[in-house]
Enzyme design. Structure first.
Site, PDB file in Angstrom:
ATOM      1  CB  ALA A 252      -1.057  -0.105   1.381  1.00 34.27           C
ATOM      2  CG  ASP A 255      -3.647   2.759  -0.675  1.00 39.89           C
ATOM      3  OD1 ASP A 255      -4.060   3.240  -1.710  1.00 39.89           O
ATOM      4  OD2 ASP A 255      -4.026   1.582  -0.665  1.00 39.89           O
TER       5      ASP A 255
HETATM    6  P1  ADP Z   1       1.999   1.952  -5.649  1.00 45.68           P
HETATM    7  O1  ADP Z   1       1.956   1.250  -4.556  1.00 45.68           O
HETATM    8  O2  ADP Z   1       0.556   2.679  -6.042  1.00 45.68           O
HETATM    9  O3  ADP Z   1       2.453   1.098  -6.827  1.00 45.68           O
HETATM   10  P2  ADP Z   1       4.554   3.204  -5.839  1.00 45.68           P
HETATM   11  O4  ADP Z   1       4.909   1.804  -5.735  1.00 45.68           O
HETATM   12  O5  ADP Z   1       5.202   3.973  -6.925  1.00 45.68           O
HETATM   13  O6  ADP Z   1       2.879   3.176  -5.716  1.00 45.68           O
HETATM   14  O7  ADP Z   1       4.882   3.956  -4.289  1.00 45.68           O
HETATM   15  C1  ADP Z   1       4.556   5.114  -3.879  1.00 45.68           C
HETATM   16  C2  ADP Z   1       5.696   5.861  -3.260  1.00 45.68           C
HETATM   17  O8  ADP Z   1       6.204   5.066  -1.898  1.00 45.68           O
HETATM   18  C3  ADP Z   1       6.964   6.055  -4.308  1.00 45.68           C
HETATM   19  O9  ADP Z   1       6.648   7.467  -4.725  1.00 45.68           O
HETATM   20  C4  ADP Z   1       7.925   6.211  -3.338  1.00 45.68           C
HETATM   21  O10 ADP Z   1       8.096   7.423  -2.688  1.00 45.68           O
HETATM   22  C5  ADP Z   1       7.555   5.335  -2.078  1.00 45.68           C
HETATM   23  N1  ADP Z   1       8.191   4.121  -2.389  1.00 45.68           N
HETATM   24  C6  ADP Z   1       7.719   2.795  -3.276  1.00 45.68           C
HETATM   25  N2  ADP Z   1       8.498   1.753  -2.889  1.00 45.68           N
HETATM   26  C7  ADP Z   1       9.633   2.167  -2.244  1.00 45.68           C
HETATM   27  C8  ADP Z   1      11.005   1.699  -1.810  1.00 45.68           C
HETATM   28  N3  ADP Z   1      11.155   0.498  -2.305  1.00 45.68           N
HETATM   29  N4  ADP Z   1      11.852   2.298  -1.371  1.00 45.68           N
HETATM   30  C9  ADP Z   1      11.480   3.556  -0.929  1.00 45.68           C
HETATM   31  N5  ADP Z   1      10.376   4.303  -1.195  1.00 45.68           N
HETATM   32  C10 ADP Z   1       9.445   3.571  -1.756  1.00 45.68           C
END
Ligand code: ADP
Length: 313
Positions: A252, A255
């Site tokens: 999430a 979210d």
């Molecule tokens: P979703 O869950 O909708 O696919 P994302 O994976 O792009 O969305 O994640 C949303 C935000 O969370 C990203 O823009 C980033 O800032 C943070 N995030 C996600 N995965 C990581 C990670 N492995 N390490 C650090 N921050 C993360």
């Protein structure tokens, strides 16, 4: 702002039924699973919890059924300090349900039964008009009927209320009005689905951003997982680095990002600061197991965000 920002979240409320098994059954096969847990979820509810923990004064607009899950779903939101006067009960309907099957390899299959979420109607939006009109930000996702989401956009627009849309799950058809928002925050695959542009290169990413602006979004923040976020106001775009995190469950992150950006943007009007805060909320979430349990509090998010500066000293 000398009060917590008022965030109205219109969206889905689900019970997630997570079943763990050695191997996912094939069609026609019956097999014995290892365990199951019931966890409160749904994109709308997850984002409401994320916004409340991040410091927002949150009102949820949604629907539950009249089954055994309904009271628990409502009680869970209330325990987070979320106002639930606009969470209505749909008689004769089950609450939203997501069955998540996870096999030992980590591979999973998910079936979502919208239940009462599918009954959230334009009339419900009208009934909640005063809440939408008096909030600082209306936060939307797409696990409820599109016609309801666009009706909420209409009400907020007329009242001059800022609107954030997390277009997840990506819509099959995308009514024009849906993108008439102040900020859209898709992840990469949602941005590709809506814009129709595969995003393998930075050039394509920028084309997708332009397309989302062209279709009506004033600001675009495409979340890129561990690569952070691409933010654009239509004139300039910039990458905002993620906060490095040890990912244990990425479920999430989006979210957490959406709830946090709503609160911070409402508070200080600076979207770049809000993206940095939301990136930290996403990083905190991926480093914790579970969707709602992984939503950081204000202090946890700020510490995560500030850890970048400390590491850089
Ligand atoms: P979703 O869950 O909708 O696919 P994302 O994976 O792009 O969305 O994640 C949303 C935000 O969370 C990203 O823009 C980033 O800032 C943070 N995030 C996600 N995965 C990581 C990670 N492995 N390490 C650090 N921050 C993360």
């Amino acid at each position: 702002m000398d009060r917590p920002p008022r965030i109205a979240v219109l969206g889905s409320i689900n019970m997630d039924l997570v079943v763990r098994c050695g191997r996912l059954p094939r069609p026609g096969e019956t097999s014995i699973a290892e365990s199951h847990v019931e966890i409160c979820g749904g994109k709308g509810a997850n984002q409401a919890v994320a916004a409340a923990r991040a410091g927002g004064d949150v009102t949820m607009i949604g629907r539950v059924g009249d089954d055994a899950f309904a009271d628990r779903l409502r009680a869970n939101l209330i325990s987070e300090g979320i106002h639930c006067e606009w969470v209505q009960t749909t008689s004769g309907s089950a609450s939203g349900l997501a069955t998540v099957w996870v096999e030992q390899s980590g591979q999973n299959s998910i079936l979502v039964v919208p239940g009462a979420n599918a009954k959230l109607s334009v009339a419900d939006v009208r009934a909640a008009k005063s809440v939408i009109e008096s909030c600082d930000i209306l936060l939307l996702q797409l696990e409820v009927p599109l016609v309801t989401v666009t009706a909420a956009i209409d009400v907020a627009r007329r009242a001059g209320v800022r609107i954030i849309l997390d277009p997840a799950p990506a819509p099959i058809e995308c009514p024009t009005k849906l993108l008439d928002v102040d900020l859209i925050c898709p992840n990469e695959s949602e941005a590709a689905a809506i814009s129709g542009i595969a995003m393998d290169t930075n050039d394509e990413l920028n084309r997708a951003v332009r397309e989302l602006h062209r279709r009506g979004a004033s600001h675009v923040a495409i979340t890129l997982g561990e690569r952070g976020t691409l933010l654009s106001d239509g004139e300039t775009s910039q990458f905002v680095d993620a906060v490095p995190a040890k990912a244990v469950d990425t479920t999430a992150a989006g979210d957490a990002f959406a709830g946090a950006i709503a609160v911070h943007w409402a508070e200080n009007n600076r979207l770049l600061d809000a993206v940095q805060f939301a990136n930290a909320a996403g990083a905190w979430a991926v480093s914790r197991k579970g969707a709602q349990p992984g939503m950081g509090t204000r202090i946890e998010i700020e510490k995560t965000r500030d850890s970048i500066a400390k590491n850089g000293e």
